[in-house]
Design a protein around this motif. Sequence first.
Motif, PDB file in Angstrom:
ATOM      1  N   MET A  39     -36.313  -4.602 -16.094  1.00  0.00           N
ATOM      2  CA  MET A  39     -34.861  -4.330 -16.198  1.00  0.00           C
ATOM      3  C   MET A  39     -34.136  -5.526 -16.793  1.00  0.00           C
ATOM      4  N   VAL A  40     -33.101  -5.214 -17.534  1.00  0.00           N
ATOM      5  CA  VAL A  40     -32.340  -6.281 -18.176  1.00  0.00           C
ATOM      6  C   VAL A  40     -31.603  -7.108 -17.130  1.00  0.00           C
ATOM      7  N   SER A  41     -31.311  -6.437 -16.027  1.00  0.00           N
ATOM      8  CA  SER A  41     -30.464  -7.088 -15.035  1.00  0.00           C
ATOM      9  C   SER A  41     -31.075  -8.392 -14.519  1.00  0.00           C
ATOM     10  N   ASN A  42     -32.397  -8.486 -14.607  1.00  0.00           N
ATOM     11  CA  ASN A  42     -33.019  -9.732 -14.150  1.00  0.00           C
ATOM     12  C   ASN A  42     -32.529 -10.918 -14.947  1.00  0.00           C
ATOM     13  N   GLN A  43     -32.462 -10.687 -16.240  1.00  0.00           N
ATOM     14  CA  GLN A  43     -31.989 -11.743 -17.117  1.00  0.00           C
ATOM     15  C   GLN A  43     -30.587 -12.163 -16.678  1.00  0.00           C
ATOM     16  N   GLU A  44     -29.788 -11.143 -16.427  1.00  0.00           N
ATOM     17  CA  GLU A  44     -28.404 -11.428 -16.043  1.00  0.00           C
ATOM     18  C   GLU A  44     -28.358 -12.231 -14.751  1.00  0.00           C
ATOM     19  N   THR A  45     -29.206 -11.825 -13.833  1.00  0.00           N
ATOM     20  CA  THR A  45     -29.220 -12.534 -12.563  1.00  0.00           C
ATOM     21  C   THR A  45     -29.507 -13.998 -12.792  1.00  0.00           C
ATOM     22  N   GLY A  46     -30.454 -14.237 -13.689  1.00  0.00           N
ATOM     23  CA  GLY A  46     -30.806 -15.617 -13.981  1.00  0.00           C
ATOM     24  C   GLY A  46     -29.590 -16.400 -14.420  1.00  0.00           C
ATOM     25  N   VAL A  47     -28.830 -15.802 -15.310  1.00  0.00           N
ATOM     26  CA  VAL A  47     -27.656 -16.488 -15.828  1.00  0.00           C
ATOM     27  C   VAL A  47     -26.642 -16.709 -14.705  1.00  0.00           C
ATOM     28  N   ASN A  48     -26.386 -15.643 -13.981  1.00  0.00           N
ATOM     29  CA  ASN A  48     -25.457 -15.755 -12.870  1.00  0.00           C
ATOM     30  C   ASN A  48     -25.895 -16.848 -11.922  1.00  0.00           C
ATOM     31  N   PHE A 105     -45.919 -21.197  -8.770  1.00  0.00           N
ATOM     32  CA  PHE A 105     -45.940 -20.550 -10.086  1.00  0.00           C
ATOM     33  C   PHE A 105     -47.027 -19.478 -10.146  1.00  0.00           C
ATOM     34  N   ASP A 106     -48.213 -19.858  -9.661  1.00  0.00           N
ATOM     35  CA  ASP A 106     -49.341 -18.913  -9.693  1.00  0.00           C
ATOM     36  C   ASP A 106     -49.007 -17.641  -8.932  1.00  0.00           C
ATOM     37  N   LYS A 107     -48.459 -17.823  -7.733  1.00  0.00           N
ATOM     38  CA  LYS A 107     -48.145 -16.663  -6.904  1.00  0.00           C
ATOM     39  C   LYS A 107     -47.090 -15.786  -7.586  1.00  0.00           C
ATOM     40  N   LEU A 108     -46.105 -16.436  -8.171  1.00  0.00           N
ATOM     41  CA  LEU A 108     -45.046 -15.684  -8.851  1.00  0.00           C
ATOM     42  C   LEU A 108     -45.627 -14.884 -10.013  1.00  0.00           C
ATOM     43  N   TRP A 147     -47.459 -11.952  -8.332  1.00  0.00           N
ATOM     44  CA  TRP A 147     -46.686 -10.936  -7.615  1.00  0.00           C
ATOM     45  C   TRP A 147     -45.473 -10.432  -8.405  1.00  0.00           C
ATOM     46  N   TYR A 148     -44.773 -11.339  -9.042  1.00  0.00           N
ATOM     47  CA  TYR A 148     -43.519 -10.951  -9.723  1.00  0.00           C
ATOM     48  C   TYR A 148     -43.503 -11.499 -11.145  1.00  0.00           C
ATOM     49  N   PRO A 149     -44.445 -11.013 -11.979  1.00  0.00           N
ATOM     50  CA  PRO A 149     -44.523 -11.589 -13.337  1.00  0.00           C
ATOM     51  C   PRO A 149     -43.188 -11.485 -14.083  1.00  0.00           C
ATOM     52  N   GLN A 150     -42.386 -10.458 -13.745  1.00  0.00           N
ATOM     53  CA  GLN A 150     -41.131 -10.288 -14.496  1.00  0.00           C
ATOM     54  C   GLN A 150     -40.181 -11.474 -14.310  1.00  0.00           C
ATOM     55  N   ILE A 151     -40.335 -12.180 -13.199  1.00  0.00           N
ATOM     56  CA  ILE A 151     -39.424 -13.301 -12.942  1.00  0.00           C
ATOM     57  C   ILE A 151     -39.745 -14.498 -13.832  1.00  0.00           C
ATOM     58  N   VAL A 152     -41.036 -14.730 -14.037  1.00  0.00           N
ATOM     59  CA  VAL A 152     -41.422 -15.956 -14.738  1.00  0.00           C
ATOM     60  C   VAL A 152     -41.937 -15.706 -16.156  1.00  0.00           C
ATOM     61  N   ASP A 208     -40.344 -15.125 -18.876  1.00  0.00           N
ATOM     62  CA  ASP A 208     -39.598 -15.872 -19.879  1.00  0.00           C
ATOM     63  C   ASP A 208     -39.556 -17.338 -19.460  1.00  0.00           C
ATOM     64  N   ASP A 209     -40.321 -18.155 -20.181  1.00  0.00           N
ATOM     65  CA  ASP A 209     -40.446 -19.545 -19.762  1.00  0.00           C
ATOM     66  C   ASP A 209     -39.156 -20.325 -20.001  1.00  0.00           C
ATOM     67  N   ASN A 210     -38.207 -19.721 -20.705  1.00  0.00           N
ATOM     68  CA  ASN A 210     -36.925 -20.399 -20.934  1.00  0.00           C
ATOM     69  C   ASN A 210     -35.875 -20.027 -19.893  1.00  0.00           C
ATOM     70  N   SER A 211     -36.262 -19.225 -18.926  1.00  0.00           N
ATOM     71  CA  SER A 211     -35.270 -18.750 -17.955  1.00  0.00           C
ATOM     72  C   SER A 211     -34.873 -19.875 -17.000  1.00  0.00           C
TER      73      SER A 211
END
Lengths: 455, 309
Positions: A1-10, A302-305, A308-313, A315-318
């Motif tokens: 979801m795009v919203s993840n990106q937004e959350t990052g910014v927020n 990092f490994d666990k993320l 479990w949640y590859p979508q979070i990590v 984008d290495d620029n997040s």
Amino acid sequence: MVSNQETGVNYSIELSTLGLNRRDSDEVEKEDEEEVPTHLNTINSSGGFLVVSTDKLSVQYTSVNLHGHDVGVIQANCPAPSRRLVYYFEIFVKNAGAKGQIAIGFSSEHFKMRRQPGWEANSYGYHGDDGFLYRGQGKGESFGPTFTSGDTVGGGINYASQECFFTKNGELVGKLYKDVKGPLYPTIAVHSQNEEVNVNFGQKPFVFDIKAFALEERLKQQMTIEKISLPLNVSHGIVRSYLIHYGYQDTLNSFDMASRSTLPPIPVAQENGSTEQGDGYALGHRKILRQLIRSGDIDAAFDKLREWYPQIVQDDNSTICFLLHCQKFVELVQVGELEGAVRYARVELAKFFENASLVAILKTCVALLAYEDPSKSPVGYLLGMGQREVVADAVNAMVLSTNPEAKDSLSCTRSHLEKLLRQLSACCLERRALYGGQGEAFHLQRVLQNVKGGK
Amino acid sequence: MTEISGLLVPGLRRIFRRFQKNATSKLPEAKVVAGNRHRKPRIRYSLIWKTALKEGIVDSLIEFHGFERSVVISLLLIVVDQLGSASKKVITREEWEKKLNDVKIMKDDMNKLVMNYLVTEGYVEAAERFKMESGTEPHVDLATITERMAVKKALQCGNIEDAIEKVNDLNPEILDTNPQLFFLLQQQKLIEMIRNGKTEEALEFAQEELAPRGEENQSFLEELEKTVALLAFENASDCPVGGLLDISQRLKTANEVNAAILTSQSHEKDPKLPSLLKMLIWAQNQLDEKAVYPHINNLSTAMLEDPAI
């Protein structure tokens, strides 16, 4: 979801207000500092009718009064400070002169300096000859006793209740609603031959116990607040959801266990099942991630993320990756692997220098390298547990935002407790702003600091 | 519903402000209702919603969001009315959320608040775990909580002698310097004897231990007489002073003792969190007098709700 990106910014905006900039309690104090009256304003006084002493703390009426427009009025050098609960000053009537037409009160900046305070709009005055209160018009109302030679009379403003009050010889005489919203100057007036008054702006102890008065006002407010009733066990529920929110699972388990055995039994928070499940989203994972970050093992986190949640990590620029990389760098400095830290920074952190919102944090981290003993440097706090906690909270919030049931991402990254405290602070700040910034500022920290001290 | 009004409010406020400005500068566009000389000029609100209709605020809502015309118009009327209601400042959800975001809340402060709750309410083990998991210092010796809770438990179970001993182990000064509290404990002990049917023992105890104290203090004497009166009734729990046998009397004693121990440890006797929650309710009520803004009405969900329409 795009919203993840937004959350990052927020969340990066959020972070700047959270832990990365440490609290500056001096700043809080400074905010409330204001100029306080210290002497009488000799420039603006009604020349000719009164003489001001060289220390600018006493006045004397020297001529013979003939009419209502030859009052000797004088204001303090600045308005009464308003960013506080109460302001207070006193006068001592050294000599009541021919008629004892002495007044104490408050007036606005452009007050007509030849009229008694209270006779004109935007002023209040308590008059010695009749004991009347004047508020903005020529006609007075009976208020308190008269005052004369040897009496000490005080005038004050209670910003919490928006009232002016007057005292005589240490006793409260009365109070009135303050309808003037702008700044008010402590004002005194003398109006017959030989009248002489000394003013005390706090350079000497007051006769009236202003501290006790302020304390009583505070207690009154506290009593009103304490009388409000709360729904049963609401605090229990908020603490519980806090533990769930931040993934403090061990604490949660013993909290629940103890709650069950409490006498008399407290029914464990009766929330409906579905919200509880939603709140407990990924609790186990979040607990493990927090533990890893708190122990400084960023690689494992990092490994666990990734697992479990590859979508979070992905984008290495997040922002979240940035925070983790920064923390890894900090951990390397911590164990003294400076070369490793430099290498790591070149590979993983250099690219973030182009990101305007992150560069300040990055610079602070890199600054660690500049010190021989980084732990004692101004940025030494980065090496503490507090910084790990910040990163752990950020990761926790990101994991929470992956919850498909979460309605909006910002709301789910905040605990109930945080939302309540934000609402509390916002209400207090807004109310004060609507009263022209008068009264005490609300600082959550101050309320909390009273927690420890006891008393 | 709330969504529509949220969309309506910003546009309407703009119009409202324009009218307000015009009203004060007496431009012909706003037909000002001349009221009492001392009052501010009032604005006819029908003009506002007519303008809103003319300027297409309603149409855009219907077109872009697919709301029903009748719903939008009736809401429009309500919102206009609310905007005009007194001189209250109207703060939209968007504006309010910005204010909420500007508030600085430190995680550390929240942790302290939670730790304070755990410690004060006696969740020793949870407090220990919380220290481990969050790094928050409890600022009290957690062992003393265990002892404090043991006292509380003993009192709740009616083991008064045991409780007195434990309090004295903790700090003998607590009872030495607080005759009121000591009397309360002795009284509770007497109550427990009567409850257990140990009439003779109770009488002896009352005469030897409690009566001398009653001579020192009138209120002690009254309490003593009330308690001894329990013996006069066959079915004590049904008598006028039967309330003393109630479990609530035990809890009252337990709470008093608990508070005294906390005070002796220079720790507040109540946790801070409930006070802050009360303060929130109070602060919202206070602000209500001056402004219309989104509320949190349900403390356990912390949901931000739009002002009631």
